[in-house]
Design a protein around this motif. Structure first.
Motif, PDB file in Angstrom:
ATOM      1  N   ILE A  11      42.203 -42.392  55.579  1.00 53.73           N
ATOM      2  CA  ILE A  11      41.443 -43.045  54.252  1.00 53.73           C
ATOM      3  C   ILE A  11      41.309 -44.637  54.732  1.00 53.73           C
ATOM      4  O   ILE A  11      42.243 -45.265  55.233  1.00 53.73           O
ATOM      5  CB  ILE A  11      42.194 -42.811  53.014  1.00 53.73           C
ATOM      6  CG1 ILE A  11      41.354 -43.064  51.944  1.00 53.73           C
ATOM      7  CG2 ILE A  11      43.461 -43.661  53.069  1.00 53.73           C
ATOM      8  CD1 ILE A  11      42.152 -42.528  50.372  1.00 53.73           C
ATOM      9  N   PHE A  12      40.004 -44.734  54.753  1.00 54.42           N
ATOM     10  CA  PHE A  12      39.517 -46.265  54.789  1.00 54.42           C
ATOM     11  C   PHE A  12      39.699 -46.365  56.155  1.00 54.42           C
ATOM     12  O   PHE A  12      40.041 -47.987  56.565  1.00 54.42           O
ATOM     13  CB  PHE A  12      40.170 -47.115  53.891  1.00 54.42           C
ATOM     14  CG  PHE A  12      39.542 -46.996  52.463  1.00 54.42           C
ATOM     15  CD1 PHE A  12      38.129 -46.826  52.164  1.00 54.42           C
ATOM     16  CD2 PHE A  12      40.506 -47.016  51.357  1.00 54.42           C
ATOM     17  CE1 PHE A  12      37.929 -46.655  50.726  1.00 54.42           C
ATOM     18  CE2 PHE A  12      40.254 -46.617  50.206  1.00 54.42           C
ATOM     19  CZ  PHE A  12      38.799 -46.548  49.695  1.00 54.42           C
ATOM     20  N   ARG A  13      39.821 -45.721  57.221  1.00 53.74           N
ATOM     21  CA  ARG A  13      40.542 -46.243  58.747  1.00 53.74           C
ATOM     22  C   ARG A  13      39.236 -46.881  59.450  1.00 53.74           C
ATOM     23  O   ARG A  13      39.338 -47.503  60.249  1.00 53.74           O
ATOM     24  CB  ARG A  13      40.903 -45.079  59.233  1.00 53.74           C
ATOM     25  CG  ARG A  13      42.390 -44.804  58.988  1.00 53.74           C
ATOM     26  CD  ARG A  13      43.334 -45.669  59.274  1.00 53.74           C
ATOM     27  NE  ARG A  13      44.642 -45.492  58.796  1.00 53.74           N
ATOM     28  CZ  ARG A  13      45.711 -44.793  59.377  1.00 53.74           C
ATOM     29  NH1 ARG A  13      45.483 -43.952  60.402  1.00 53.74           N
ATOM     30  NH2 ARG A  13      46.633 -44.729  58.788  1.00 53.74           N
TER      31      ARG A  13
ATOM     32  N   ASP B  98      37.423 -56.388  52.643  1.00 54.11           N
ATOM     33  CA  ASP B  98      37.802 -57.363  53.481  1.00 54.11           C
ATOM     34  C   ASP B  98      37.348 -58.730  52.931  1.00 54.11           C
ATOM     35  O   ASP B  98      37.859 -59.659  52.871  1.00 54.11           O
ATOM     36  CB  ASP B  98      37.467 -57.242  54.915  1.00 54.11           C
ATOM     37  CG  ASP B  98      38.243 -56.229  55.563  1.00 54.11           C
ATOM     38  OD1 ASP B  98      39.086 -55.695  54.842  1.00 54.11           O
ATOM     39  OD2 ASP B  98      37.742 -55.610  56.667  1.00 54.11           O
ATOM     40  N   GLU B  99      35.848 -58.703  53.110  1.00 54.21           N
ATOM     41  CA  GLU B  99      35.295 -60.087  52.487  1.00 54.21           C
ATOM     42  C   GLU B  99      35.518 -60.589  51.187  1.00 54.21           C
ATOM     43  O   GLU B  99      35.742 -61.803  50.962  1.00 54.21           O
ATOM     44  CB  GLU B  99      33.771 -59.885  52.655  1.00 54.21           C
ATOM     45  CG  GLU B  99      32.676 -61.082  52.605  1.00 54.21           C
ATOM     46  CD  GLU B  99      33.322 -61.831  53.938  1.00 54.21           C
ATOM     47  OE1 GLU B  99      33.056 -63.193  53.748  1.00 54.21           O
ATOM     48  OE2 GLU B  99      33.563 -61.385  54.885  1.00 54.21           O
TER      49      GLU B  99
ATOM     50  N   SER C  50      46.456 -49.966  52.917  1.00 53.33           N
ATOM     51  CA  SER C  50      45.657 -49.820  54.162  1.00 53.33           C
ATOM     52  C   SER C  50      44.811 -51.456  54.016  1.00 53.33           C
ATOM     53  O   SER C  50      44.311 -51.652  54.941  1.00 53.33           O
ATOM     54  CB  SER C  50      44.908 -48.915  54.212  1.00 53.33           C
ATOM     55  OG  SER C  50      44.096 -48.816  52.918  1.00 53.33           O
ATOM     56  N   PHE C  51      44.767 -51.963  52.641  1.00 50.62           N
ATOM     57  CA  PHE C  51      43.982 -53.268  52.418  1.00 50.62           C
ATOM     58  C   PHE C  51      45.116 -54.524  52.715  1.00 50.62           C
ATOM     59  O   PHE C  51      44.666 -55.374  53.032  1.00 50.62           O
ATOM     60  CB  PHE C  51      42.850 -53.147  51.555  1.00 50.62           C
ATOM     61  CG  PHE C  51      41.616 -52.133  51.501  1.00 50.62           C
ATOM     62  CD1 PHE C  51      40.831 -52.795  52.366  1.00 50.62           C
ATOM     63  CD2 PHE C  51      41.724 -51.036  51.140  1.00 50.62           C
ATOM     64  CE1 PHE C  51      39.656 -51.952  52.640  1.00 50.62           C
ATOM     65  CE2 PHE C  51      40.719 -50.345  51.366  1.00 50.62           C
ATOM     66  CZ  PHE C  51      39.504 -50.728  52.133  1.00 50.62           C
ATOM     67  N   ILE C  52      45.720 -54.506  51.678  1.00 45.85           N
ATOM     68  CA  ILE C  52      46.453 -55.725  51.342  1.00 45.85           C
ATOM     69  C   ILE C  52      47.505 -55.882  52.636  1.00 45.85           C
ATOM     70  O   ILE C  52      47.545 -57.348  52.887  1.00 45.85           O
ATOM     71  CB  ILE C  52      47.419 -55.456  49.989  1.00 45.85           C
ATOM     72  CG1 ILE C  52      47.905 -56.968  49.573  1.00 45.85           C
ATOM     73  CG2 ILE C  52      48.548 -54.491  50.218  1.00 45.85           C
ATOM     74  CD1 ILE C  52      47.056 -57.896  48.997  1.00 45.85           C
ATOM     75  N   PHE C  53      48.087 -54.948  53.120  1.00 47.60           N
ATOM     76  CA  PHE C  53      48.924 -55.427  54.119  1.00 47.60           C
ATOM     77  C   PHE C  53      48.174 -55.465  55.481  1.00 47.60           C
ATOM     78  O   PHE C  53      48.266 -56.228  56.575  1.00 47.60           O
ATOM     79  CB  PHE C  53      50.067 -54.556  54.352  1.00 47.60           C
ATOM     80  CG  PHE C  53      51.186 -54.842  53.349  1.00 47.60           C
ATOM     81  CD1 PHE C  53      52.025 -55.473  53.714  1.00 47.60           C
ATOM     82  CD2 PHE C  53      51.191 -53.967  52.353  1.00 47.60           C
ATOM     83  CE1 PHE C  53      53.301 -55.941  52.777  1.00 47.60           C
ATOM     84  CE2 PHE C  53      52.203 -54.352  51.356  1.00 47.60           C
ATOM     85  CZ  PHE C  53      53.214 -55.238  51.767  1.00 47.60           C
TER      86      PHE C  53
END
Length: 841
Positions: free
Chosen positions: A376-378, A388-389, A487-490
């Motif tokens: 997921i979201f890789r 990200d932005e 997967s986003f915050i870290f």
């Protein structure tokens, strides 16, 4: 044609804006000449200059002839310029730093190197080539009848003014010499010296006798000594009057042949100053080379109503079913890199408060296309690039609060943290190093997992949406609600910020190799802690990292991560504004004028450390000292530029308070603009903000601008507008829409191909052509309809740009103040304007 010209004039009046920016990656220098001494090594740094004004400086790389910088610099360019220049300096402890060489790229040639890593040879620097500025000149050739009745020809040369002369060693006291020369004679005259200004107003006239008296003739006034006049030239040299024993410094010259007066006896124009031609053969010297990546952007932004059709199409993207048929998603499909599309889209949606529904829609669509919860979201999809932005923009202050204090400590103290036995230095102890690294990881982990209440609301709302979509799609996987967020915050926020703090405004420069290694080890560990993978030690390729991680293989770390992720992705989360702590927005050294709070105090200028938080604006004698003076944000009534004539100093601005104004000088034009912008934004919502101000200072009992005698007199000039401090409004929406239009226009061929693919799928459901298979098209008919609307909006804007370019080239005079003679970029512009509709480059 008259109507079109009138429309163009109206457009100018409404305010078409030319906005310039530059993004530079300064890579490394190679093969510089050795220092002429036993050591041979140099301590070098690189500066970025607009013409000769320094706007950025890298760190010093010591003891190297091939220094690696790895630094990024971005700025809005607030003025016209001719060259973007890079100077390599060698630091000298006892004398002035010496220049090794430079790279100077003409403004009109920047597109040649656009977003490409390029090696530039370093060029030698000498006083004769360091030129900037322009001169306003008037020549008049007249016939004069002498006392005895004969005719002679005299040349009146009027040096009116100069602009943007370079400041040499912190000062500029310019004067001009005017020389009439021919093969047989040379006559020189000189203006007065103008003190403390790089925009001198000379307005002096010098008379030269061009021909000897002769009997009157009605033929050409060049009849007499024609061959001499053809060879005559007038030369203007600009100099800086120096008190140093080395003599005055050359600032630039202008050479004009007198034959320019053949058609008319009067000539007036602005000219760019040119380098001095020594006419000596210069032996080529190999000074080494510098690797750069330069992205120069020039936007011609129309008034807001011009962008309404395209903007409205983009802003309703979240409501389009399916979202893959929306204008924003189509942009992501046609751009070569998803990042290109994500940057302006995120800024536009943030500006209009639509970012959460848009990201929720595209994330939900991507999750539904994902087959395995572990992937997921890789990928680098439009969704991941947009998130990200958004985190980079909305989470900037969040990173300052959480990571900056510890990152500053790591960069400042240089504790040994190497845990690879192969890389240990002599005298280092592996256990001690492990302990140092463990302490850093523990501290950063704790500060992150306890920062849930500081996480910006917009990020929390996005994480809530990701969590819900992932849990609904993969109902059998209990961990997916956590991994979708972690997967986003870290992985894409905290870990990259620790690894490259200079890219997230946590540190001014790229860290040195020892610090970079420590940050890499910390980042890897934090990334793994946040990943919640089942066998964490196995996720490391290196055995020493697996051994180090064993310390963190405890349930308490997993629980802390889960609690943190629960908090930042919870829909019921509250913002605790009452316990909001100060966030440092900007700080640095500037020069301020004493405010005269003591009745008999001298109002001189002093260097001070300025610090702006979301609570107050303060200055200190040194960084880290107690504040000498503080202005609460609510007491800032206006922030405006201060006219140079007030103190004969450039880059000055004023922070206006109820009692008085604080006058400050920034180090360069870019820094002055940055301070004015951010001070304006944080104080924009103040209830007592002024509507008028004084653009000049109060000196000698009156305001220099309006001559009013009382220091409490209301302002005489309307204040300039600013943007509120709100993140959703801290963006130029029209400029971002112009960027998006440019992307659509640049990738128009691919957009048309996507439209063809929609038509092909609507009528034929068999195997696709290869060129169509790369597009995500869920609903061919809806996607076709939207792409047709996009192309129509793009065509309309392209026509507006073409018409504006045509009108401008017809109106603008070569030799005017805006486009002096010697302005090759304007000549290129006029040449291109008939054929192309270049707008946002």
């Amino acid at each position: 044609a008259a109507a079109a010209a009138a429309a163009g004039m109206a457009l100018e009046a409404e305010g078409l804006r030319l906005l310039q920016s530059v993004k530079v990656k300064i890579g490394e220098a190679k093969n510089m000449p050795p220092y002429p001494g036993p050591n041979k090594m140099r301590d070098c740094y690189c500066t970025v200059n607009l013409d000769q004004e320094e706007v950025f400086r890298t760190k010093i790389v010591e003891k190297s002839l091939c220094p690696f910088y790895g630094e990024d610099f971005y700025c809005e360019i607030p003025r016209t310029f001719r060259y973007l220049a890079f100077y390599i300096f060698d630091r000298d402890v006892f004398r002035r730093d010496s220049i090794i060489g430079k790279v100077a790229i003409k403004k009109e040639e920047l597109q040649k190197y656009h977003n490409r890593d390029t090696w530039f040879p370093l060029q030698p620097v000498d006083a004769d080539s360091e030129v900037q500025g322009k001169v306003h000149l008037e020549l008049r050739l007249s016939e004069v009848i002498t006392d005895i009745g004969t005719i002679c020809h005299k040349l009146a040369t009027r040096v009116i003014e100069c602009q943007d002369l370079p400041i040499v060693n912190g000062q500029c006291d310019p004067y001009a010499t005017v020389t009439l020369s021919s093969p047989s004679r040379s006559e020189l005259k000189k203006t007065k010296v103008k003190r403390k200004t790089n925009n001198p107003q000379f307005d002096e006239v010098f008379y030269f006798e061009v021909t000897r008296p002769c009997s009157y003739s009605r033929k050409s006034h060049f009849d007499v000594e024609e061959e001499h006049v053809e060879k005559m030239e007038i030369r203007i040299d600009l100099w800086n009057a120096s008190n140093l024993k080395f003599g005055d410094e050359f600032l630039g010259e202008l050479r004009l042949p007198l034959k320019i007066l053949k058609q008319s006896s009067f000539h007036q124009a602005w000219y760019f100053l040119q380098p001095r031609d020594n006419s000596k053969p210069v032996k080529p010297i190999d000074l080494g080379s510098l690797r750069l990546n330069v992205v120069y952007t020039e936007d011609h932004v129309f008034p807001s109503q011009f962008y309404d059709p395209l903007r409205n199409l983009l802003l309703k993207s979240a409501d389009v079913e399916p979202v893959s048929a929306s204008a924003a998603h189509v942009l992501g499909e046609v751009c070569r890199e998803k990042q290109e599309a994500a940057i302006p889209l995120v800024r536009l949606f943030l500006h209009y408060g639509k970012i959460v529904p848009f990201i929720s829609a595209i994330a939900n669509a991507e999750i539904n296309r994902t087959l395995d919860p572990n992937t997921i979201f890789r990928g680098n999809s439009l969704t991941s690039k947009c998130i990200d932005e958004t985190m980079k923009l909305a989470g900037r202050h969040y990173l300052q609060v959480t990571l900056k204090p510890i990152v500053d400590e790591i960069c400042g103290i240089h504790k040994p943290c190497e845990i690879d036995p192969v890389k240990l230095k002599d005298g280092e102890n592996l256990d001690s190093n492990m302990d140092n690294l463990r302490q850093y990881v523990e501290r950063i982990f704790n500060v992150i997992t306890k920062s849930g209440m500081s996480c910006p609301t917009v990020m929390c709302d996005i994480f809530f949406s990701l969590r819900e979509s992932a849990a609904k799609r993969f109902q059998d996987d209990a961990d997916v609600r956590y991994t979708a967020v972690s997967s986003f915050i870290f992985l894409r926020f905290f870990a990259p910020a620790i690894l490259s703090p200079n890219l997230f405004q946590l540190h001014p420069h790229h860290p040195d190799p020892l610090t970079a290694r420590t940050l890499t080890l910390v980042s890897k560990t934090i990334q793994t802690l946040g990943s919640l993978s089942k066998s964490k030690s196995a996720s490391f390729k290196e055995s020493y990292m697996a051994a180090f991680y064993d310390h963190f293989n405890e349930q308490k770390y997993t629980e802390a991560v889960r609690n943190f992720l629960d908090l930042i992705s919870s829909s019921g989360r509250k913002d605790h504004k009452s316990i909001e702590q100060p966030i440092v927005l900007k700080e640095g050294f500037m020069i301020k004028r004493a405010q005269g709070r003591n009745r008999f105090g001298i109002k001189n200028f002093k260097k001070r450390w300025f610090r702006l938080t979301n609570h107050e604006f303060t200055y200190h004698k040194h960084k880290g000292d107690q504040s000498l003076y503080n202005i609460p944000i609510e007491n800032i009534l206006a922030v405006e530029k201060l006219e140079e004539e007030s103190f004969k100093m450039k880059n000055m601005f004023q922070v206006i308070q109820p009692e008085r104004a604080l006058y400050i000088q920034a180090n360069n034009c870019v820094e002055a603009k940055d301070w004015i912008d951010i001070l304006t934004k944080v104080s924009q919502c103040n209830k007592k903000r002024l509507t008028k101000y004084h653009p000049s200072a109060y000196l000698n009992g009156h305001w220099l601008c309006c001559k009013t005698g009382t220091d409490s007199a209301p302002g005489c000039t309307p204040c300039t507008g600013g943007l509120p401090a709100n993140i959703q409004l801290d963006v130029d929406g029209d400029r971002e829409t112009e960027h998006i239009y440019s992307l659509y226009n640049n990738y128009r061929t691919k957009l048309e191909k996507m439209q063809e693919a929609c038509g092909s799928r609507s009528v034929y459901d068999g195997p696709e052509q290869d060129e169509y298979s790369s597009f995500i098209i869920d609903d061919p008919q809806e996607t076709y309809k939207v792409s047709k609307q996009i192309l129509a909006a793009v065509h309309t804007l392209e026509s507006e740009h073409a018409q504006y370019t045509k009108n401008k080239s017809q109106r603008t005079k070569y030799g005017s103040q805006e486009h002096p003679i010697g302005d090759k970029s304007f000549q290129c512009y006029v040449t291109q304007s008939s054929g192309s509709s270049t707008n946002s480059v």
